[in-house]
Design a protein around this motif. Structure first.
Motif, short mmCIF file in Angstrom:
data_model
loop_
_atom_site.label_atom_id
_atom_site.label_comp_id
_atom_site.label_asym_id
_atom_site.label_seq_id
_atom_site.Cartn_x
_atom_site.Cartn_y
_atom_site.Cartn_z
N ARG A 107 0.62 -1.33 0.04
CA ARG A 107 0.09 0.14 -0.07
C ARG A 107 0.90 1.30 0.11
NH1 ARG A 107 -5.36 2.08 1.26
NH2 ARG A 107 -6.39 -0.10 1.30
N PRO A 108 2.09 1.40 0.53
CA PRO A 108 2.87 2.62 0.30
C PRO A 108 3.25 2.89 -0.84
CG PRO A 108 3.86 0.90 2.18
CD PRO A 108 2.72 0.32 1.44
N ILE A 109 3.08 2.02 -1.93
CA ILE A 109 3.23 2.45 -3.28
C ILE A 109 2.17 3.53 -3.61
CG2 ILE A 109 3.38 1.66 -5.79
CD1 ILE A 109 4.25 -0.78 -4.58
N ALA A 110 1.18 3.07 -3.21
CA ALA A 110 -0.08 3.92 -3.75
C ALA A 110 -0.05 5.47 -2.95
CB ALA A 110 -1.51 3.51 -3.20
N ALA A 111 0.60 5.37 -1.53
CA ALA A 111 0.64 6.87 -1.04
C ALA A 111 1.88 7.60 -1.82
CB ALA A 111 1.33 6.50 0.42
N CYS A 112 2.57 7.10 -2.60
CA CYS A 112 3.53 7.69 -3.43
C CYS A 112 2.66 8.31 -4.65
CB CYS A 112 4.68 7.06 -3.86
SG CYS A 112 5.72 6.56 -2.62
N VAL A 113 1.66 8.17 -5.11
CA VAL A 113 0.74 8.49 -6.26
C VAL A 113 0.05 9.75 -5.79
CG1 VAL A 113 -1.05 8.12 -8.05
CG2 VAL A 113 0.78 6.39 -7.28
N MET B 234 6.70 -2.31 -13.22
CA MET B 234 7.74 -2.96 -14.03
C MET B 234 8.10 -4.37 -12.95
SD MET B 234 9.06 -1.16 -16.23
CE MET B 234 10.95 -1.64 -16.63
N GLY B 235 7.56 -5.58 -13.58
CA GLY B 235 7.66 -6.73 -12.79
C GLY B 235 6.26 -7.14 -12.16
N CYS B 236 5.18 -6.83 -13.04
CA CYS B 236 3.83 -6.93 -12.45
C CYS B 236 3.34 -8.00 -12.09
CB CYS B 236 2.93 -5.96 -13.81
SG CYS B 236 2.64 -6.94 -15.14
N ALA B 237 3.95 -9.36 -12.40
CA ALA B 237 3.50 -10.63 -12.10
C ALA B 237 2.15 -10.89 -12.56
CB ALA B 237 3.80 -10.89 -10.59
N ASN B 238 1.10 -11.13 -11.82
CA ASN B 238 -0.09 -11.68 -12.00
C ASN B 238 -1.02 -10.43 -12.31
OD1 ASN B 238 -0.44 -11.00 -9.36
ND2 ASN B 238 -1.94 -13.00 -9.03
N GLY B 239 -0.50 -9.35 -12.15
CA GLY B 239 -1.40 -7.62 -12.19
C GLY B 239 -2.50 -7.65 -10.99
N TYR B 240 -1.86 -8.35 -9.65
CA TYR B 240 -2.90 -7.96 -8.83
C TYR B 240 -2.49 -6.80 -7.95
CZ TYR B 240 -5.24 -9.05 -4.26
OH TYR B 240 -5.85 -9.11 -3.29
N LEU C 249 -3.78 -1.13 -6.80
CA LEU C 249 -3.32 0.33 -6.94
C LEU C 249 -4.39 1.03 -7.28
CD1 LEU C 249 0.19 0.22 -8.16
CD2 LEU C 249 -0.49 0.79 -5.85
N LEU C 250 -5.12 0.55 -8.19
CA LEU C 250 -6.43 1.25 -8.68
C LEU C 250 -7.46 1.44 -7.67
CD1 LEU C 250 -7.02 -0.73 -12.44
CD2 LEU C 250 -5.78 1.34 -12.04
N ARG C 251 -7.54 0.43 -7.01
CA ARG C 251 -8.53 0.75 -5.79
C ARG C 251 -7.97 1.55 -4.67
NH1 ARG C 251 -8.86 -3.95 -4.43
NH2 ARG C 251 -7.80 -4.34 -2.55
N TRP C 252 -6.79 1.39 -4.46
CA TRP C 252 -6.19 2.19 -3.30
C TRP C 252 -6.07 3.83 -3.64
CZ3 TRP C 252 -1.73 -1.57 -2.65
CH2 TRP C 252 -2.18 -2.96 -1.87
N ASP D 56 -9.89 9.63 -4.59
CA ASP D 56 -10.41 10.13 -5.59
C ASP D 56 -9.32 10.40 -6.82
OD1 ASP D 56 -13.02 10.43 -4.68
OD2 ASP D 56 -12.60 12.17 -3.46
N LEU D 57 -8.31 9.64 -6.72
CA LEU D 57 -7.26 9.71 -7.96
C LEU D 57 -7.61 8.52 -8.84
CD1 LEU D 57 -4.25 10.41 -5.82
CD2 LEU D 57 -5.49 11.98 -7.42
N THR D 58 -7.11 8.77 -10.18
CA THR D 58 -7.40 7.61 -11.24
C THR D 58 -6.10 7.21 -11.93
OG1 THR D 58 -7.87 9.18 -12.78
CG2 THR D 58 -9.62 8.34 -11.63
N LEU D 59 -5.87 6.07 -11.98
CA LEU D 59 -4.34 5.75 -12.71
C LEU D 59 -4.99 4.87 -13.98
CD1 LEU D 59 -2.29 4.15 -9.91
CD2 LEU D 59 -1.80 6.07 -11.41
#
Length: 211
Positions: A51-57, A66-72, A77-80, A85-88
């Motif tokens: 979740r800290p990745i989402a905080a950087c957005v 990069m290295g998305c594996a199964n896309g989970y 991240l889209l949800r977080w 109220d941000l979109t990716l």
């Protein structure tokens, strides 16, 4: 091909086999996205680490994992970020054809945004506002050149590179130091964030602006 090129090819092939073996044998989506079948990691710990990745957005835009594996992770991240109220617009790259097939199934509306390739030499089809990566995707001696290429060739002029480092399990795991490693390579890190699990830092994200 030089002898060194052959060694790098073997390194990437071995890494691909290791990840495919660990991830494709797992049933749970978070196991297929960074921890593998035999890890004791629960979803709650996995979320604390990612979740800290989402905080950087901080703005809406495009993000390449990069290295998305199964896309989970992209799905989460889209949800977080949506909670703020941000979109990716998500994009993913992985060296494994099998894992990319899972990502395309998970995100069918973005299937054409999921690419098979090696993070070291993959040519990006466009520039992105955010790129998430890890230094361990390439051998140690290639990491400086890898980061430089991401900063100059992958990001928009106002984009950010999100360099993640995850703590290994066990009491003797070394401390996280991704920003020190980047500084040693000559890259300033004006911002960073961390994630914690049971009071221990489990993730550190260094935020590096586009070159």
């Amino acid at each position: 091909m030089s002898e060194k090129d052959g060694e790098y090819g073997q390194w990437f092939a071995a890494n691909k086999t290791l990840l495919e073996t660990a991830y494709l044998a797992a049933d749970q989506p978070w196991q297929q996205s960074g921890v593998g079948l035999h890890s004791a990691c629960t979803y709650e710990r996995w979320e604390a680490m990612r979740r800290p990745i989402a905080a950087c957005v901080t703005t809406s835009g495009t993000l390449l994992d990069m290295g998305c594996a199964n896309g989970y992770l992209l799905e989460c991240l889209l949800r977080w970020v949506g909670e703020r109220d941000l979109t990716l617009e998500p994009y993913g790259l992985d060296i494994s054809e099998g894992l990319l097939a899972l990502a395309r199934q998970r995100l069918p509306q973005y299937a054409d945004h999921c690419f098979v390739g090696n993070a070291w030499d993959w040519p990006p089809p466009r520039r992105f506002d955010y790129v998430r990566t890890e230094l361990v995707y390439v051998p140690d001696e290639l990491q400086q050149a890898y980061v430089r290429r991401l900063l100059t060739d992958f990001l928009t002029p106002t984009g950010s590179l999100l360099v993640a480092e995850y703590r290994a399990r066990g009491p003797d795991a070394p401390p996280l130091r991704v920003e020190q490693r980047l500084a040693e390579m000559g890259f300033p890190v004006p911002a960073r964030t961390s994630g914690f699990w049971q009071g221990v830092e489990c993730t550190r994200i260094a935020v590096v602006p586009a070159a």
